[in-house]
Design an enzyme around this catalytic site. Structure first.
Site, PDB file in Angstrom:
ATOM      1  N   GLY A 149     -11.441   4.558   2.813  1.00 38.49           N
ATOM      2  CA  GLY A 149     -12.791   3.984   2.921  1.00 38.49           C
ATOM      3  C   GLY A 149     -13.460   4.215   4.271  1.00 38.49           C
ATOM      4  O   GLY A 149     -14.687   4.162   4.369  1.00 38.49           O
ATOM      5  N   ASP A 174       0.846  -1.196   0.000  1.00 34.67           N
ATOM      6  CA  ASP A 174       0.000   0.000   0.000  1.00 34.67           C
ATOM      7  C   ASP A 174       0.887   1.254   0.000  1.00 34.67           C
ATOM      8  O   ASP A 174       1.783   1.378   0.846  1.00 34.67           O
ATOM      9  CB  ASP A 174      -0.867  -0.047   1.271  1.00 34.67           C
ATOM     10  CG  ASP A 174      -1.999   0.952   1.273  1.00 34.67           C
ATOM     11  OD1 ASP A 174      -2.393   1.401   0.180  1.00 34.67           O
ATOM     12  OD2 ASP A 174      -2.502   1.261   2.372  1.00 34.67           O
ATOM     13  N   HIS A 217      -7.577   9.885   3.982  1.00 31.69           N
ATOM     14  CA  HIS A 217      -7.221   8.815   4.924  1.00 31.69           C
ATOM     15  C   HIS A 217      -7.610   9.220   6.341  1.00 31.69           C
ATOM     16  O   HIS A 217      -7.490  10.392   6.711  1.00 31.69           O
ATOM     17  CB  HIS A 217      -5.701   8.576   4.914  1.00 31.69           C
ATOM     18  CG  HIS A 217      -5.213   7.838   3.705  1.00 31.69           C
ATOM     19  ND1 HIS A 217      -4.130   8.252   2.963  1.00 31.69           N
ATOM     20  CD2 HIS A 217      -5.636   6.689   3.127  1.00 31.69           C
ATOM     21  CE1 HIS A 217      -3.916   7.400   1.977  1.00 31.69           C
ATOM     22  NE2 HIS A 217      -4.819   6.444   2.044  1.00 31.69           N
TER      23      HIS A 217
HETATM   24  P1  13P Z   1      -8.620   4.673   5.924  1.00 29.25           P
HETATM   25  O1  13P Z   1      -7.621   4.480   7.004  1.00 29.25           O
HETATM   26  O2  13P Z   1      -9.183   6.042   5.913  1.00 29.25           O
HETATM   27  O3  13P Z   1      -9.692   3.624   5.953  1.00 29.25           O
HETATM   28  O4  13P Z   1      -7.856   4.541   4.529  1.00 29.25           O
HETATM   29  C1  13P Z   1      -7.204   3.340   4.212  1.00 29.25           C
HETATM   30  C2  13P Z   1      -6.432   3.450   2.955  1.00 29.25           C
HETATM   31  O5  13P Z   1      -6.798   4.159   2.039  1.00 29.25           O
HETATM   32  C3  13P Z   1      -5.225   2.645   2.829  1.00 29.25           C
HETATM   33  O6  13P Z   1      -4.532   2.918   1.673  1.00 29.25           O
END
Ligand code: 13P
Length: 293
Positions: A209, A84, A177
């Site tokens: 998300g 990620d 995020h």
């Molecule tokens: P969140 O922590 O806001 O759910 O985002 C997760 C994300 O986009 C990881 O790349």
């Protein structure tokens, strides 16, 4: 079954649902997500940030743990192990370590540089059979110490980026995020429509998300978002469940605590169950339940 994420996301895009990307931090997290995916017959993506990879002891440790859990728990649904927001060094290290999918996040670079680096790395990843995610228009908020302003992606950049051969594209549409601020104005669906028009059958990725209202998530999926990243929500429910358990005195290190609730297997169980419930809720919302066949 460890696979790259190309096919599962293509099918999601065609079938108008999304596959959940859930970030992992340790064995409990990984086990909870894998078991839930198996119970719901859903494909799943395990996301690993560079910080989480380091925390777990290195990318090779992550690969060994995920492969072994996948085998020992008898997981048959498709599982992708995905880097990620990778740097170039992170992408190269994860390709070597045995990840099945990587994201190169060059969104902080001038666009031409992002494009050039992405094209170079996508080739490297494809040569080893990994799927590849690129990013345009940075995601707002802070993750792993990296702060983005939450730009809305430019459709022209999206059109240029998919020519590099990437498998899926993270395009910022006002998503952030972490926890959304009270004055957040929502996702920019007009921008999503323009991006989707030029990206065609390339699946799009919605980061941040956590905390996006369900109706907006559904609209984003019908607008072409086929991978939805969730991290903070799992952290929050894990923390809440653990705090509640401790506040109830269940972890008290006293001789009177006959249940020995301070045993880590007991102490971490409420959080583990909370992650399972959260992942189930998201898979149902994203529409990926029963799509593993
Ligand atoms: P969140 O922590 O806001 O759910 O985002 C997760 C994300 O986009 C990881 O790349």
């Amino acid at each position: 079954m460890l696979v790259n994420a190309t096919r599962m996301l293509k099918e999601a895009h065609e079938g108008h649902y999304a596959v959940g990307h859930f970030n992992i931090n340790n064995l409990e997290w990984t086990k909870a997500i894998l078991l839930t995916a198996q119970e719901l017959n859903s494909p799943v993506i395990l996301g690993v940030s560079e910080g989480a990879g380091k925390y777990m002891g290195g990318f090779k440790v992550v690969v060994a743990m995920v492969k072994a859990l996948d085998e020992c728990l008898g997981i048959t649904v498709p599982v992708a192990l995905h880097l990620d927001h990778g740097t170039e060094a992170g992408v190269r290290a994860c390709i070597e370590a045995g990840f099945t999918s990587v994201m190169f996040d060059g969104s902080a670079l001038p666009f031409e540089e992002n494009l050039k680096k992405t094209a170079e790395l996508v080739k490297l990843a494809h040569d080893k059979g990994l799927s590849f995610e690129a990013e345009i228009g940075s995601i707002g908020g802070t993750e792993d110490g990296v702060t983005g302003q939450g730009e809305v992606a430019d459709p022209e950049q999206a059109a240029a980026m998919i020519k590099t051969g990437i498998d899926f594209l993270a395009a910022g549409i006002g998503n952030i995020h972490g926890i959304y601020p009270a004055n957040w104005t929502g996702l920019h669906f007009d921008a999503l429509a323009k991006i989707d028009e030029v990206t065609g059958d390339v699946p799009l990725v919605l980061h941040g998300g956590t905390g996006i209202p369900d109706e907006m998530i559904k609209k984003a999926i019908s607008g072409g978002m086929s991978k939805i990243n969730v991290n903070t929500e799992c952290q929050l429910v894990f923390a809440e469940a653990t705090i509640e358990y401790c506040k109830a005195g269940k972890a008290d290190p006293t001789a009177e605590n006959k249940a020995k609730g301070y045993d880590p297997r007991k102490l971490l169980k409420p959080g583990f169950e909370a992650i399972k419930a959260k992942v189930k809720e998201k898979m149902e919302l994203f529409g990926s339940v029963g799509k593993a066949d």
